[in-house]
Design a protein around this motif. Sequence first.
Motif, PDB file in Angstrom:
ATOM      1  N   ASP A 236      27.219  48.467  20.690  1.00 10.72           N
ATOM      2  CA  ASP A 236      28.689  48.535  20.627  1.00 10.72           C
ATOM      3  C   ASP A 236      29.188  48.102  19.256  1.00 10.72           C
ATOM      4  O   ASP A 236      30.109  47.298  19.117  1.00 10.72           O
ATOM      5  N   CYS A 237      28.574  48.651  18.238  1.00  4.83           N
ATOM      6  CA  CYS A 237      28.871  48.225  16.864  1.00  4.83           C
ATOM      7  C   CYS A 237      28.790  49.418  15.937  1.00  4.83           C
ATOM      8  O   CYS A 237      27.788  50.146  15.940  1.00  4.83           O
ATOM      9  N   ARG A 238      29.828  49.602  15.141  1.00  6.46           N
ATOM     10  CA  ARG A 238      29.858  50.699  14.184  1.00  6.46           C
ATOM     11  C   ARG A 238      29.514  50.181  12.784  1.00  6.46           C
ATOM     12  O   ARG A 238      28.575  49.425  12.628  1.00  6.46           O
ATOM     13  N   HIS A 239      30.297  50.566  11.791  1.00  4.05           N
ATOM     14  CA  HIS A 239      29.892  50.315  10.402  1.00  4.05           C
ATOM     15  C   HIS A 239      30.161  48.887   9.927  1.00  4.05           C
ATOM     16  O   HIS A 239      29.641  48.478   8.900  1.00  4.05           O
ATOM     17  N   ALA A 240      30.965  48.133  10.673  1.00  5.20           N
ATOM     18  CA  ALA A 240      31.326  46.787  10.225  1.00  5.20           C
ATOM     19  C   ALA A 240      30.880  45.760  11.262  1.00  5.20           C
ATOM     20  O   ALA A 240      31.687  45.334  12.104  1.00  5.20           O
ATOM     21  N   PRO A 241      29.629  45.325  11.231  1.00  9.64           N
ATOM     22  CA  PRO A 241      29.132  44.371  12.235  1.00  9.64           C
ATOM     23  C   PRO A 241      29.918  43.069  12.276  1.00  9.64           C
ATOM     24  O   PRO A 241      30.098  42.482  13.344  1.00  9.64           O
TER      25      PRO A 241
END
Length: 271
Positions: A236-241
Amino acid sequence: MINWADGKGWVTAGGKRLEWAAWGALGAGPVIVLLHEGLGCLALWRDFPERLSQATGLPVFAYSRANYGQSDSGDLPFPVDYMTRHAVDVLPEVLDAIGAAHVILMGHSDGATIAAEYAGRVVDYRVRGLVLMAPHFFTEEMGLAQIRRARDAFADGDMAEKMGKYHRDPVATFKGWNDGWLNPDFAAWDVSEVIDFLRIPALVIQGKDDQYGTLRQVDEIVSRSYAPVDVLIPDDCRHAPQVDQPEAVLGAVSAFTQRLIAHEAAQPERA
């Protein structure tokens, strides 16, 4: 030399005046130096630097590169090797100005690439570790497609107005990053050779649903780095952890830095 006690100010590096801020006490351990993403800046880290300092017990330093935030305007257009140039020509002056004996470079996206390039191209024994969030070492078509979508969104929407809350010249900030990546020559961009020269531990963090890069970027550093590499791939994580999964990031960075410090403390002192 910056005055850490001021908490924020200006530093000149690469011939440009750059804004900076610091958290924690200098001398409490290695300084974590934050390097922002391609459309980021000092303010867009929001409360993450303070939380990072609290979680790790280490001082944290962040700054805006030229053309970002309130720092001086950058020279446009960005060349294809703009990340390499910052790593080699600008970052050394920033680190000198901090005056810390040891640092850990922690970057996000473009900033992660800059951190890896510095460690792979510059001999600097102050740098003890790397934290690389969503690094890119080579172009991927899915990432370029996303950047083209960003270009269209900027032209058709209110992105410039929103960016203007954080960047002195949002149009120049966007064009520097977007035009650089969409330069036809950028399709062949590849700096993965720097991985072969890494001699310090790294923690690599990439969201499972990163829209700008695949896990090939992570696999590249895991398979090629001479030094140990820890990996975190949050769901549940895109480009900005640090935005999508901040607790997971803070926990992983804290554990990584504690191991680094414990390992160095266990080494015999040099004569």
